[in-house]
Design a protein around this motif. Structure first.
Motif, short mmCIF file in Angstrom:
data_model
loop_
_atom_site.label_atom_id
_atom_site.label_comp_id
_atom_site.label_asym_id
_atom_site.label_seq_id
_atom_site.Cartn_x
_atom_site.Cartn_y
_atom_site.Cartn_z
N TYR A 182 86.67 23.94 13.09
CA TYR A 182 86.09 23.06 14.11
C TYR A 182 84.56 23.02 13.99
N ASP A 183 83.97 22.04 14.69
CA ASP A 183 82.51 21.93 14.70
C ASP A 183 81.89 22.82 15.77
N TYR A 184 82.55 22.87 16.92
CA TYR A 184 82.00 23.58 18.06
C TYR A 184 83.06 24.48 18.69
N ALA A 185 82.63 25.57 19.29
CA ALA A 185 83.52 26.44 20.05
C ALA A 185 82.99 26.56 21.47
N VAL A 186 83.84 26.24 22.42
CA VAL A 186 83.44 26.25 23.83
C VAL A 186 84.31 27.25 24.57
N MET B 237 89.41 28.70 14.57
CA MET B 237 88.16 28.14 15.05
C MET B 237 87.27 27.58 13.94
N ILE B 238 87.32 28.24 12.79
CA ILE B 238 86.36 27.87 11.74
C ILE B 238 86.59 26.46 11.19
N ILE C 39 77.45 18.73 24.16
CA ILE C 39 77.80 18.47 22.76
C ILE C 39 77.84 16.97 22.49
N ARG D 73 79.34 22.14 28.90
CA ARG D 73 79.09 22.40 27.47
C ARG D 73 79.58 21.24 26.62
#
Lengths: 198, 198
Positions: free
Chosen positions: B163-167, B160-161, B182, B178
Protein backbone atom coordinates in the motif's frame (compact mmCIF):
# COMPACT_ATOMS: atom_id res chain seq x y z
CA UNK A 1 15.45 3.16 17.67
CA UNK A 2 14.51 6.79 17.05
CA UNK A 3 12.83 7.30 13.73
CA UNK A 4 14.57 9.87 11.56
CA UNK A 5 12.72 13.16 11.21
CA UNK A 6 11.37 14.57 7.97
CA UNK A 7 13.16 17.22 5.95
CA UNK A 8 10.52 19.65 4.69
CA UNK A 9 11.67 22.12 2.03
CA UNK A 10 9.46 25.09 1.16
CA UNK A 11 10.44 26.96 -1.97
CA UNK A 12 8.93 28.91 -4.83
CA UNK A 13 9.43 31.98 -7.02
CA UNK A 14 10.55 35.19 -5.34
CA UNK A 15 7.73 37.31 -4.02
CA UNK A 16 5.37 34.36 -3.65
CA UNK A 17 5.22 34.67 0.12
CA UNK A 18 7.46 31.85 1.33
CA UNK A 19 8.55 33.74 4.45
CA UNK A 20 5.01 34.67 5.45
CA UNK A 21 3.78 31.09 5.05
CA UNK A 22 6.76 29.70 6.93
CA UNK A 23 6.18 32.10 9.85
CA UNK A 24 2.50 31.16 9.95
CA UNK A 25 3.38 27.44 10.06
CA UNK A 26 5.76 27.96 12.96
CA UNK A 27 3.00 29.78 14.86
CA UNK A 28 0.65 26.79 14.52
CA UNK A 29 -0.12 24.85 17.65
CA UNK A 30 1.58 21.49 17.86
CA UNK A 31 4.21 22.34 15.24
CA UNK A 32 7.69 21.49 16.48
CA UNK A 33 9.97 21.78 13.49
CA UNK A 34 13.57 22.80 13.76
CA UNK A 35 14.13 25.69 11.40
CA UNK A 36 17.18 25.07 9.25
CA UNK A 37 19.78 27.60 10.35
CA UNK A 38 22.02 29.05 7.64
CA UNK A 39 25.73 29.62 7.96
CA UNK A 40 27.22 32.97 6.93
CA UNK A 41 30.56 34.73 6.87
CA UNK A 42 29.07 38.16 7.48
CA UNK A 43 29.35 39.83 10.86
CA UNK A 44 26.45 39.41 13.30
CA UNK A 45 24.20 42.44 13.53
CA UNK A 46 23.28 43.75 16.99
CA UNK A 47 20.93 41.28 18.65
CA UNK A 48 21.71 38.38 16.32
CA UNK A 49 22.70 35.20 18.12
CA UNK A 50 25.10 32.55 16.81
CA UNK A 51 23.30 29.21 16.35
CA UNK A 52 19.89 30.92 16.43
CA UNK A 53 19.80 33.51 13.64
CA UNK A 54 22.80 32.12 11.79
CA UNK A 55 25.89 30.09 12.35
CA UNK A 56 28.47 32.85 12.11
CA UNK A 57 31.68 31.35 10.77
CA UNK A 58 34.88 32.54 9.16
CA UNK A 59 35.46 32.51 5.42
CA UNK A 60 38.09 29.80 5.92
CA UNK A 61 35.67 27.64 7.86
CA UNK A 62 32.98 28.23 5.23
CA UNK A 63 35.30 27.18 2.41
CA UNK A 64 36.34 24.09 4.37
CA UNK A 65 32.70 23.14 4.70
CA UNK A 66 32.21 23.56 0.96
CA UNK A 67 35.20 21.33 0.28
CA UNK A 68 34.04 18.73 2.84
CA UNK A 69 30.63 18.55 1.18
CA UNK A 70 28.97 20.03 4.27
CA UNK A 71 27.21 22.83 2.35
CA UNK A 72 23.98 21.57 0.84
CA UNK A 73 23.89 24.81 -1.11
CA UNK A 74 25.61 28.17 -0.85
CA UNK A 75 25.81 31.53 -2.57
CA UNK A 76 27.90 34.68 -2.32
CA UNK A 77 26.30 38.10 -1.87
CA UNK A 78 28.32 41.33 -1.43
CA UNK A 79 31.51 39.51 -0.47
CA UNK A 80 29.77 37.32 2.10
CA UNK A 81 28.93 33.65 1.88
CA UNK A 82 25.57 32.19 2.90
CA UNK A 83 24.83 28.49 2.93
CA UNK A 84 22.95 25.56 4.43
CA UNK A 85 25.15 23.25 6.52
CA UNK A 86 24.29 19.59 6.05
CA UNK A 87 25.68 18.36 9.39
CA UNK A 88 23.20 20.44 11.42
CA UNK A 89 20.26 19.11 9.41
CA UNK A 90 21.52 15.52 9.60
CA UNK A 91 22.02 15.66 13.37
CA UNK A 92 18.57 17.16 13.90
CA UNK A 93 16.88 14.54 11.68
CA UNK A 94 18.80 11.74 13.41
CA UNK A 95 17.48 12.95 16.76
CA UNK A 96 13.96 12.32 15.38
CA UNK A 97 13.05 15.95 14.91
CA UNK A 98 11.69 17.36 11.64
CA UNK A 99 13.62 20.13 9.90
CA UNK A 100 11.95 22.92 7.96
CA UNK A 101 13.94 24.72 5.29
CA UNK A 102 12.64 27.78 3.46
CA UNK A 103 14.77 28.54 0.43
CA UNK A 104 14.71 30.03 -3.07
CA UNK A 105 14.43 27.80 -6.10
CA UNK A 106 18.09 27.49 -7.08
CA UNK A 107 19.06 26.54 -3.54
CA UNK A 108 16.21 24.05 -3.24
CA UNK A 109 17.36 22.18 -6.33
CA UNK A 110 20.89 21.96 -4.96
CA UNK A 111 19.56 20.64 -1.64
CA UNK A 112 17.41 18.10 -3.46
CA UNK A 113 20.36 16.72 -5.37
CA UNK A 114 22.03 15.95 -2.02
CA UNK A 115 18.99 15.04 0.10
CA UNK A 116 16.40 13.55 -2.25
CA UNK A 117 14.58 11.97 0.72
CA UNK A 118 13.20 15.40 1.66
CA UNK A 119 9.67 16.58 0.93
CA UNK A 120 9.90 19.36 -1.66
CA UNK A 121 6.99 21.79 -1.68
CA UNK A 122 6.65 24.51 -4.31
CA UNK A 123 4.58 27.52 -3.30
CA UNK A 124 2.80 29.01 -6.31
CA UNK A 125 1.21 32.42 -6.81
CA UNK A 126 -2.58 32.36 -6.74
CA UNK A 127 -4.64 32.00 -9.87
CA UNK A 128 -2.21 30.16 -12.07
CA UNK A 129 -4.79 27.50 -12.84
CA UNK A 130 -6.60 28.21 -16.07
CA UNK A 131 -4.77 31.54 -16.37
CA UNK A 132 -5.45 31.90 -20.09
CA UNK A 133 -9.19 31.27 -19.77
CA UNK A 134 -9.45 33.88 -17.05
CA UNK A 135 -7.43 36.49 -18.93
CA UNK A 136 -9.48 35.91 -22.07
CA UNK A 137 -12.69 36.00 -20.05
CA UNK A 138 -11.74 39.30 -18.44
CA UNK A 139 -11.60 40.82 -21.91
CA UNK A 140 -9.22 43.63 -20.93
CA UNK A 141 -5.93 42.35 -22.36
CA UNK A 142 -4.76 42.01 -25.94
CA UNK A 143 -3.96 38.55 -27.28
CA UNK A 144 -0.29 39.54 -27.19
CA UNK A 145 -0.38 40.53 -23.53
CA UNK A 146 -2.25 37.35 -22.67
CA UNK A 147 0.32 35.23 -24.51
CA UNK A 148 3.15 36.97 -22.69
CA UNK A 149 1.57 36.45 -19.29
CA UNK A 150 0.85 32.80 -19.97
CA UNK A 151 4.40 32.26 -21.25
CA UNK A 152 5.82 33.91 -18.13
CA UNK A 153 3.67 31.72 -15.90
CA UNK A 154 4.70 28.68 -17.87
CA UNK A 155 8.39 29.47 -17.38
CA UNK A 156 7.84 29.90 -13.67
CA UNK A 157 5.97 26.65 -13.43
CA UNK A 158 8.66 24.71 -15.25
CA UNK A 159 10.52 24.89 -11.95
CA UNK A 160 7.59 23.18 -10.27
CA UNK A 161 8.17 19.79 -11.84
CA UNK A 162 11.27 19.26 -9.71
CA UNK A 163 9.14 19.28 -6.58
CA UNK A 164 6.86 16.73 -4.94
CA UNK A 165 3.95 19.03 -4.15
CA UNK A 166 2.60 22.36 -5.40
CA UNK A 167 0.69 24.54 -2.95
CA UNK A 168 -1.17 27.63 -4.09
CA UNK A 169 -0.67 30.65 -1.86
CA UNK A 170 -4.09 32.19 -2.40
CA UNK A 171 -4.53 32.69 1.35
CA UNK A 172 -1.81 32.14 3.92
CA UNK A 173 -4.11 30.13 6.22
CA UNK A 174 -5.13 27.85 3.35
CA UNK A 175 -1.53 27.36 2.24
CA UNK A 176 -0.64 26.44 5.83
CA UNK A 177 -3.49 23.89 6.03
CA UNK A 178 -2.34 22.31 2.76
CA UNK A 179 1.25 22.06 3.93
CA UNK A 180 0.12 20.51 7.22
CA UNK A 181 -1.94 17.94 5.30
CA UNK A 182 1.12 17.08 3.18
CA UNK A 183 3.23 16.53 6.29
CA UNK A 184 0.51 14.42 7.95
CA UNK A 185 0.23 12.30 4.81
CA UNK A 186 3.98 11.89 4.43
CA UNK A 187 4.20 10.58 8.00
CA UNK A 188 1.63 7.91 7.04
CA UNK A 189 3.60 6.62 4.05
CA UNK A 190 3.91 2.89 4.47
CA UNK A 191 7.71 2.92 4.40
CA UNK A 192 7.80 5.24 7.39
CA UNK A 193 5.09 3.38 9.31
CA UNK A 194 6.75 -0.01 8.80
CA UNK A 195 10.05 1.44 10.03
CA UNK A 196 8.32 2.71 13.18
CA UNK A 197 6.42 -0.50 13.82
CA UNK A 198 9.26 -3.01 14.00
CA UNK B 1 -10.30 19.48 -20.08
CA UNK B 2 -11.76 17.82 -17.01
CA UNK B 3 -9.10 16.49 -14.70
CA UNK B 4 -9.49 12.81 -13.96
CA UNK B 5 -10.69 12.02 -10.43
CA UNK B 6 -8.72 10.10 -7.83
CA UNK B 7 -9.29 6.43 -7.09
CA UNK B 8 -9.07 5.99 -3.32
CA UNK B 9 -8.88 2.42 -2.07
CA UNK B 10 -9.40 1.70 1.63
CA UNK B 11 -8.43 -1.78 2.73
CA UNK B 12 -7.05 -3.64 5.71
CA UNK B 13 -7.39 -6.84 7.72
CA UNK B 14 -10.88 -8.10 8.49
CA UNK B 15 -12.37 -6.65 11.65
CA UNK B 16 -10.23 -3.52 11.54
CA UNK B 17 -13.22 -1.24 11.00
CA UNK B 18 -13.03 -0.39 7.29
CA UNK B 19 -16.80 -0.05 6.95
CA UNK B 20 -17.14 2.21 9.97
CA UNK B 21 -14.36 4.50 8.78
CA UNK B 22 -15.76 4.59 5.26
CA UNK B 23 -19.21 5.54 6.52
CA UNK B 24 -17.73 8.29 8.70
CA UNK B 25 -15.83 9.69 5.70
CA UNK B 26 -18.97 9.81 3.59
CA UNK B 27 -20.72 11.72 6.37
CA UNK B 28 -18.04 14.43 6.37
CA UNK B 29 -19.02 17.83 5.06
CA UNK B 30 -17.61 18.63 1.64
CA UNK B 31 -16.88 15.00 0.78
CA UNK B 32 -18.23 14.11 -2.64
CA UNK B 33 -16.80 10.73 -3.52
CA UNK B 34 -18.61 8.24 -5.67
CA UNK B 35 -18.73 4.99 -3.78
CA UNK B 36 -17.58 2.14 -5.99
CA UNK B 37 -20.65 -0.01 -6.62
CA UNK B 38 -20.10 -3.76 -6.81
CA UNK B 39 -21.71 -6.06 -9.30
CA UNK B 40 -23.36 -9.27 -8.14
CA UNK B 41 -25.28 -12.20 -9.54
CA UNK B 42 -27.36 -12.65 -6.42
CA UNK B 43 -31.00 -11.57 -6.35
CA UNK B 44 -31.78 -8.10 -4.97
CA UNK B 45 -33.18 -8.14 -1.44
CA UNK B 46 -36.29 -6.10 -0.69
CA UNK B 47 -35.41 -2.41 -0.85
CA UNK B 48 -32.13 -2.87 -2.71
CA UNK B 49 -31.84 -0.73 -5.82
CA UNK B 50 -29.92 -1.65 -8.97
CA UNK B 51 -27.08 0.82 -9.59
CA UNK B 52 -27.23 2.03 -6.00
CA UNK B 53 -26.67 -0.94 -3.70
CA UNK B 54 -25.27 -3.18 -6.40
CA UNK B 55 -25.31 -3.65 -10.11
CA UNK B 56 -27.52 -6.74 -10.28
CA UNK B 57 -26.48 -8.73 -13.33
CA UNK B 58 -26.89 -12.27 -14.63
CA UNK B 59 -24.21 -14.91 -14.27
CA UNK B 60 -23.69 -14.83 -18.03
CA UNK B 61 -23.14 -11.08 -18.00
CA UNK B 62 -20.80 -11.39 -15.02
CA UNK B 63 -18.71 -14.03 -16.78
CA UNK B 64 -18.59 -11.88 -19.92
CA UNK B 65 -17.27 -9.00 -17.84
CA UNK B 66 -14.59 -11.26 -16.38
CA UNK B 67 -13.57 -12.34 -19.88
CA UNK B 68 -13.59 -8.75 -21.18
CA UNK B 69 -11.29 -7.66 -18.36
CA UNK B 70 -14.03 -5.49 -16.88
CA UNK B 71 -13.81 -7.02 -13.41
CA UNK B 72 -11.03 -5.40 -11.40
CA UNK B 73 -11.50 -8.20 -8.89
CA UNK B 74 -14.17 -10.75 -8.16
CA UNK B 75 -14.97 -13.63 -5.86
CA UNK B 76 -17.62 -16.30 -5.54
CA UNK B 77 -19.59 -16.82 -2.30
CA UNK B 78 -22.40 -19.37 -1.92
CA UNK B 79 -22.92 -19.76 -5.67
CA UNK B 80 -23.05 -16.02 -6.30
CA UNK B 81 -20.42 -13.81 -7.87
CA UNK B 82 -19.40 -10.43 -6.47
CA UNK B 83 -16.99 -8.09 -8.20
CA UNK B 84 -15.84 -4.56 -8.97
CA UNK B 85 -16.62 -3.40 -12.51
CA UNK B 86 -13.84 -1.33 -14.03
CA UNK B 87 -15.98 0.53 -16.56
CA UNK B 88 -18.09 2.22 -13.86
CA UNK B 89 -14.97 3.40 -12.04
CA UNK B 90 -13.30 4.59 -15.24
CA UNK B 91 -16.35 6.57 -16.36
CA UNK B 92 -16.70 8.20 -12.95
CA UNK B 93 -13.00 9.13 -12.82
CA UNK B 94 -13.14 10.48 -16.38
CA UNK B 95 -16.02 12.74 -15.36
CA UNK B 96 -13.64 14.29 -12.81
CA UNK B 97 -15.21 12.71 -9.76
CA UNK B 98 -13.24 10.79 -7.16
CA UNK B 99 -14.12 7.16 -6.51
CA UNK B 100 -13.87 5.54 -3.09
CA UNK B 101 -13.50 1.78 -2.89
CA UNK B 102 -13.60 -0.13 0.40
CA UNK B 103 -12.38 -3.67 -0.07
CA UNK B 104 -10.64 -6.55 1.68
CA UNK B 105 -6.95 -7.15 1.17
CA UNK B 106 -7.03 -9.80 -1.56
CA UNK B 107 -9.38 -7.69 -3.65
CA UNK B 108 -7.32 -4.54 -3.13
CA UNK B 109 -4.20 -6.23 -4.46
CA UNK B 110 -6.08 -7.37 -7.57
CA UNK B 111 -7.40 -3.84 -8.12
CA UNK B 112 -3.92 -2.41 -7.67
CA UNK B 113 -2.47 -4.68 -10.34
CA UNK B 114 -4.96 -3.19 -12.81
CA UNK B 115 -5.19 0.41 -11.57
CA UNK B 116 -1.81 1.24 -10.00
CA UNK B 117 -2.58 4.97 -10.27
CA UNK B 118 -4.97 4.66 -7.31
CA UNK B 119 -4.17 5.71 -3.76
CA UNK B 120 -3.96 2.58 -1.63
CA UNK B 121 -4.60 3.06 2.07
CA UNK B 122 -4.17 0.27 4.60
CA UNK B 123 -6.16 0.62 7.80
CA UNK B 124 -4.30 -0.92 10.74
CA UNK B 125 -5.55 -2.02 14.13
CA UNK B 126 -4.51 0.30 16.96
CA UNK B 127 -1.39 -0.24 18.99
CA UNK B 128 0.70 -2.14 16.48
CA UNK B 129 3.58 0.26 16.95
CA UNK B 130 6.08 -1.01 19.48
CA UNK B 131 3.82 -3.98 20.24
CA UNK B 132 6.56 -6.08 21.78
CA UNK B 133 7.73 -3.32 24.15
CA UNK B 134 4.20 -2.80 25.34
CA UNK B 135 3.50 -6.51 25.86
CA UNK B 136 6.75 -6.94 27.75
CA UNK B 137 6.07 -3.80 29.78
CA UNK B 138 2.63 -5.05 30.74
CA UNK B 139 4.30 -8.05 32.35
CA UNK B 140 1.23 -10.33 32.09
CA UNK B 141 2.16 -12.51 29.11
CA UNK B 142 4.74 -15.25 28.82
CA UNK B 143 7.58 -14.82 26.36
CA UNK B 144 5.93 -17.45 24.19
CA UNK B 145 2.60 -15.63 24.07
CA UNK B 146 4.37 -12.36 23.31
CA UNK B 147 6.31 -13.95 20.46
CA UNK B 148 3.13 -15.40 19.01
CA UNK B 149 1.30 -12.08 19.12
CA UNK B 150 4.22 -10.23 17.57
CA UNK B 151 4.51 -12.86 14.83
CA UNK B 152 0.80 -12.60 14.10
CA UNK B 153 1.02 -8.81 13.87
CA UNK B 154 4.05 -9.12 11.63
CA UNK B 155 2.18 -11.41 9.24
CA UNK B 156 -0.69 -8.98 9.12
CA UNK B 157 1.58 -6.07 8.44
CA UNK B 158 3.35 -7.85 5.62
CA UNK B 159 0.28 -7.00 3.60
CA UNK B 160 0.85 -3.34 4.38
CA UNK B 161 3.91 -2.95 2.19
CA UNK B 162 1.77 -3.22 -0.93
CA UNK B 163 0.00 0.00 0.00
CA UNK B 164 0.92 3.68 -0.25
CA UNK B 165 -0.25 4.74 3.19
CA UNK B 166 -0.95 3.10 6.55
CA UNK B 167 -3.57 4.65 8.80
CA UNK B 168 -4.04 3.51 12.37
CA UNK B 169 -7.68 3.08 13.38
CA UNK B 170 -7.26 4.01 17.02
CA UNK B 171 -10.25 6.35 16.85
CA UNK B 172 -12.60 6.60 13.88
CA UNK B 173 -12.50 10.42 13.85
CA UNK B 174 -8.69 10.41 13.86
CA UNK B 175 -8.54 7.82 11.08
CA UNK B 176 -10.94 9.97 9.05
CA UNK B 177 -8.77 13.08 9.55
CA UNK B 178 -5.69 11.16 8.44
CA UNK B 179 -7.40 9.86 5.32
CA UNK B 180 -8.64 13.37 4.49
CA UNK B 181 -5.08 14.71 4.86
CA UNK B 182 -3.81 11.99 2.51
CA UNK B 183 -6.39 12.92 -0.12
CA UNK B 184 -5.62 16.65 0.25
CA UNK B 185 -1.91 15.94 -0.16
CA UNK B 186 -2.43 13.66 -3.16
CA UNK B 187 -4.38 16.41 -4.93
CA UNK B 188 -1.36 18.70 -4.43
CA UNK B 189 1.10 16.31 -6.07
CA UNK B 190 2.97 18.26 -8.72
CA UNK B 191 1.95 15.94 -11.54
CA UNK B 192 -1.72 16.57 -10.81
CA UNK B 193 -1.32 20.32 -10.35
CA UNK B 194 0.64 20.71 -13.60
CA UNK B 195 -2.06 18.76 -15.43
CA UNK B 196 -4.71 21.10 -14.03
CA UNK B 197 -2.74 24.28 -14.77
CA UNK B 198 -2.14 23.92 -18.50
Amino acid sequence: MTQRGLLIVLSGPSGVGKGTVRKAIFEEEGVDFQYSISATTRQPRPGEVDGVDYFFISEEEFKNKINNGDMLEYAQYVNNYYGTPKSFIDQTLDSGRDVFLEIEVQGALQVKSKMPEGIYIFLTPPNLTNLRERLVGRGTDSQEVINKRVDAAREELKMMINYDYAVENDEVSKAVERIKAIITAERLRVGRVVEKTF
